[in-house]
Design a protein around this motif. Structure first.
Motif, PDB file in Angstrom:
ATOM      1  N   LEU A 176       0.713  -1.214   0.009  1.00 10.24           N
ATOM      2  CA  LEU A 176      -0.063   0.071   0.056  1.00 10.24           C
ATOM      3  C   LEU A 176       0.952   1.368   0.081  1.00 10.24           C
ATOM      4  O   LEU A 176       0.662   2.100  -0.868  1.00 10.24           O
ATOM      5  CB  LEU A 176      -0.884  -0.092   1.071  1.00 10.24           C
ATOM      6  N   LYS A 177       1.890   1.175   0.811  1.00  9.23           N
ATOM      7  CA  LYS A 177       2.869   2.637   0.870  1.00  9.23           C
ATOM      8  C   LYS A 177       3.380   2.884  -0.486  1.00  9.23           C
ATOM      9  O   LYS A 177       3.459   3.848  -0.924  1.00  9.23           O
ATOM     10  CB  LYS A 177       4.050   2.212   1.776  1.00  9.23           C
ATOM     11  N   LYS A 178       3.834   1.673  -1.180  1.00  7.97           N
ATOM     12  CA  LYS A 178       4.389   1.778  -2.688  1.00  7.97           C
ATOM     13  C   LYS A 178       3.630   2.503  -3.409  1.00  7.97           C
ATOM     14  O   LYS A 178       3.691   3.289  -4.340  1.00  7.97           O
ATOM     15  CB  LYS A 178       5.009   0.619  -3.029  1.00  7.97           C
ATOM     16  N   ALA A 179       2.235   2.079  -3.474  1.00 13.41           N
ATOM     17  CA  ALA A 179       1.324   2.226  -4.438  1.00 13.41           C
ATOM     18  C   ALA A 179       0.791   3.862  -4.191  1.00 13.41           C
ATOM     19  O   ALA A 179       0.847   4.576  -4.995  1.00 13.41           O
ATOM     20  CB  ALA A 179      -0.061   1.493  -4.314  1.00 13.41           C
ATOM     21  N   LEU A 180       0.849   4.212  -2.787  1.00 10.88           N
ATOM     22  CA  LEU A 180       0.267   5.549  -2.563  1.00 10.88           C
ATOM     23  C   LEU A 180       1.736   6.371  -2.745  1.00 10.88           C
ATOM     24  O   LEU A 180       1.358   7.588  -3.331  1.00 10.88           O
ATOM     25  CB  LEU A 180      -0.110   5.669  -0.959  1.00 10.88           C
ATOM     26  N   ALA A 181       2.807   5.902  -2.408  1.00  8.77           N
ATOM     27  CA  ALA A 181       3.846   7.046  -2.776  1.00  8.77           C
ATOM     28  C   ALA A 181       4.147   7.161  -4.403  1.00  8.77           C
ATOM     29  O   ALA A 181       4.567   8.141  -4.764  1.00  8.77           O
ATOM     30  CB  ALA A 181       5.304   6.256  -2.307  1.00  8.77           C
ATOM     31  N   ALA A 182       3.695   6.183  -5.310  1.00 14.15           N
ATOM     32  CA  ALA A 182       3.904   6.400  -6.489  1.00 14.15           C
ATOM     33  C   ALA A 182       2.601   7.514  -6.904  1.00 14.15           C
ATOM     34  O   ALA A 182       3.107   8.165  -7.881  1.00 14.15           O
ATOM     35  CB  ALA A 182       3.671   4.957  -7.418  1.00 14.15           C
ATOM     36  N   ARG A 183       1.621   7.390  -6.404  1.00 15.18           N
ATOM     37  CA  ARG A 183       0.317   8.284  -6.871  1.00 15.18           C
ATOM     38  C   ARG A 183       0.559   9.577  -6.136  1.00 15.18           C
ATOM     39  O   ARG A 183       0.251  10.711  -6.864  1.00 15.18           O
ATOM     40  CB  ARG A 183      -0.885   7.543  -6.361  1.00 15.18           C
ATOM     41  N   TYR A 184       1.055   9.811  -4.956  1.00 14.53           N
ATOM     42  CA  TYR A 184       1.169  11.049  -4.227  1.00 14.53           C
ATOM     43  C   TYR A 184       2.386  11.345  -3.787  1.00 14.53           C
ATOM     44  O   TYR A 184       2.746  11.971  -2.636  1.00 14.53           O
ATOM     45  CB  TYR A 184       0.352  10.882  -3.135  1.00 14.53           C
ATOM     46  N   ALA A 185       3.534  11.415  -4.878  1.00 16.52           N
ATOM     47  CA  ALA A 185       4.788  11.659  -4.496  1.00 16.52           C
ATOM     48  C   ALA A 185       5.014  13.193  -3.727  1.00 16.52           C
ATOM     49  O   ALA A 185       5.796  13.478  -3.186  1.00 16.52           O
ATOM     50  CB  ALA A 185       5.855  11.599  -5.707  1.00 16.52           C
ATOM     51  N   GLU A 186       4.143  14.150  -4.402  1.00 19.56           N
ATOM     52  CA  GLU A 186       4.187  15.534  -3.864  1.00 19.56           C
ATOM     53  C   GLU A 186       2.946  15.926  -2.992  1.00 19.56           C
ATOM     54  O   GLU A 186       2.823  17.298  -2.708  1.00 19.56           O
ATOM     55  CB  GLU A 186       4.211  16.576  -5.250  1.00 19.56           C
ATOM     56  N   ARG A 215       2.170  14.646   0.693  1.00 23.63           N
ATOM     57  CA  ARG A 215       2.228  13.816   1.771  1.00 23.63           C
ATOM     58  C   ARG A 215       0.990  13.457   2.471  1.00 23.63           C
ATOM     59  O   ARG A 215       0.734  12.603   3.074  1.00 23.63           O
ATOM     60  CB  ARG A 215       3.366  14.238   2.845  1.00 23.63           C
ATOM     61  N   GLY A 216       0.120  14.652   2.586  1.00 27.91           N
ATOM     62  CA  GLY A 216      -1.011  14.483   3.241  1.00 27.91           C
ATOM     63  C   GLY A 216      -2.013  13.533   2.751  1.00 27.91           C
ATOM     64  O   GLY A 216      -2.559  12.994   3.476  1.00 27.91           O
ATOM     65  N   ALA A 217      -2.201  13.411   1.365  1.00 29.66           N
ATOM     66  CA  ALA A 217      -2.883  12.481   0.844  1.00 29.66           C
ATOM     67  C   ALA A 217      -2.367  11.144   0.955  1.00 29.66           C
ATOM     68  O   ALA A 217      -2.997   9.925   1.055  1.00 29.66           O
ATOM     69  CB  ALA A 217      -3.136  12.741  -0.821  1.00 29.66           C
ATOM     70  N   TYR A 218      -1.016  10.902   0.759  1.00 32.60           N
ATOM     71  CA  TYR A 218      -0.400   9.580   0.986  1.00 32.60           C
ATOM     72  C   TYR A 218      -0.733   9.027   2.456  1.00 32.60           C
ATOM     73  O   TYR A 218      -0.900   7.978   2.649  1.00 32.60           O
ATOM     74  CB  TYR A 218       1.214   9.901   0.878  1.00 32.60           C
ATOM     75  N   THR A 219      -0.901  10.004   3.313  1.00 29.57           N
ATOM     76  CA  THR A 219      -0.905   9.535   4.771  1.00 29.57           C
ATOM     77  C   THR A 219      -2.330   8.991   5.066  1.00 29.57           C
ATOM     78  O   THR A 219      -2.518   8.309   5.854  1.00 29.57           O
ATOM     79  CB  THR A 219      -0.507  10.558   6.031  1.00 29.57           C
ATOM     80  N   GLN A 220      -3.275   9.890   4.308  1.00 24.64           N
ATOM     81  CA  GLN A 220      -4.799   9.636   4.507  1.00 24.64           C
ATOM     82  C   GLN A 220      -4.979   8.372   3.884  1.00 24.64           C
ATOM     83  O   GLN A 220      -5.794   7.655   4.405  1.00 24.64           O
ATOM     84  CB  GLN A 220      -5.574  10.788   3.792  1.00 24.64           C
ATOM     85  N   GLY A 221      -4.270   7.966   2.716  1.00 23.36           N
ATOM     86  CA  GLY A 221      -4.528   6.835   2.072  1.00 23.36           C
ATOM     87  C   GLY A 221      -4.154   5.509   2.950  1.00 23.36           C
ATOM     88  O   GLY A 221      -4.736   4.620   2.623  1.00 23.36           O
ATOM     89  N   LYS A 222      -3.299   5.695   3.743  1.00 22.74           N
ATOM     90  CA  LYS A 222      -2.916   4.659   4.819  1.00 22.74           C
ATOM     91  C   LYS A 222      -3.820   4.437   5.959  1.00 22.74           C
ATOM     92  O   LYS A 222      -3.617   3.464   6.611  1.00 22.74           O
ATOM     93  CB  LYS A 222      -1.354   4.754   5.275  1.00 22.74           C
ATOM     94  N   GLU A 223      -4.696   5.298   6.239  1.00 21.09           N
ATOM     95  CA  GLU A 223      -5.358   5.497   7.395  1.00 21.09           C
ATOM     96  C   GLU A 223      -6.264   4.309   7.671  1.00 21.09           C
ATOM     97  O   GLU A 223      -6.381   3.555   8.986  1.00 21.09           O
ATOM     98  CB  GLU A 223      -6.206   6.436   7.489  1.00 21.09           C
ATOM     99  N   GLU A 224      -6.837   3.505   6.841  1.00 20.28           N
ATOM    100  CA  GLU A 224      -7.824   2.514   6.960  1.00 20.28           C
ATOM    101  C   GLU A 224      -7.077   1.213   7.069  1.00 20.28           C
ATOM    102  O   GLU A 224      -7.291   0.540   8.286  1.00 20.28           O
ATOM    103  CB  GLU A 224      -8.858   2.447   5.814  1.00 20.28           C
ATOM    104  N   LEU A 225      -6.156   1.201   6.305  1.00 16.71           N
ATOM    105  CA  LEU A 225      -5.276  -0.163   6.887  1.00 16.71           C
ATOM    106  C   LEU A 225      -4.606   0.084   8.160  1.00 16.71           C
ATOM    107  O   LEU A 225      -4.352  -1.150   8.936  1.00 16.71           O
ATOM    108  CB  LEU A 225      -4.126  -0.373   5.690  1.00 16.71           C
TER     109      LEU A 225
END
Length: 179
Positions: free
Chosen positions: A142-152, A154-164
């Motif tokens: 999940l971290k890799k997928a979010l990092a690829a999508r939200y490299a710029e 960090r807020g969206a990256y962090t929010q994307g991890k919240e459920e897991l």
């Protein structure tokens, strides 16, 4: 060892065993600065999980009896490069270290009440993912997928991890009770 990331960005690096040595060094420094006001200091976050990639920023949790106990150390902490940034999470204060001229951060120091639920979450999450490689792999993917999508972003990256993260925290708490 690479440490540091431009504020607000996301980049993951493979786990670096040197992060643990850097964390131990920083823990010793914080213990010297905070003395008895630091009940415990732990290396937490993804750099403390051996099998997953991480943003090259060390996260340390400083457990205290009272948040107010730390504030009289602000001058010494600032001299050592730890800058108070206030509260981004209720019941937790954040200090950061980095190259501020380059707008990079190398350390996030989370000060919170020792043995509080949030303190236990930090340790349970780290220990559970180190003990359960399949769960760590889920989190890493999940971290890799979010990092690829939200490299710029960090807020969206962090929010994307919240459920897991919430799911893993619940499993980690049960795992801790059983171990």
């Amino acid at each position: 060892m690479a440490l540091g990331l431009k504020r607000g960005t996301v980049a993951l690096l493979p786990h670096d065993p040197a992060w643990e040595a850097a964390a131990r060094e920083t823990i010793a420094q914080l213990n010297a600065l905070l003395g008895a006001d630091a009940v415990d200091i732990q290396h937490v976050g993804s750099t403390a999980i051996a099998s997953i990639p991480a943003k090259p920023i060390l996260d340390l949790a400083v457990g205290v009896h009272s948040l107010e106990d730390v504030r009289h150390h602000d001058g010494a902490l600032e001299t050592a490069g730890f800058i108070f940034r206030g509260s981004t999470v209720p019941g937790e204060w954040l200090y950061v270290r980095g190259d501020f001229a380059a707008d990079t951060r190398t350390h996030h120091i989370h000060v919170l009440e020792w043995d509080s639920p949030r303190w236990r979450d930090y340790l349970n999450f780290r220990d559970y993912l180190n003990a359960c490689p399949q769960e760590a792999a889920r989190y890493a993917e999940l971290k890799k997928a979010l990092a690829a999508r939200y490299a710029e972003d960090r807020g969206a990256y962090t929010q994307g991890k919240e459920e897991l993260i919430q799911e893993l925290l619940e499993k980690a708490a049960r795992w801790r009770e059983d171990n």
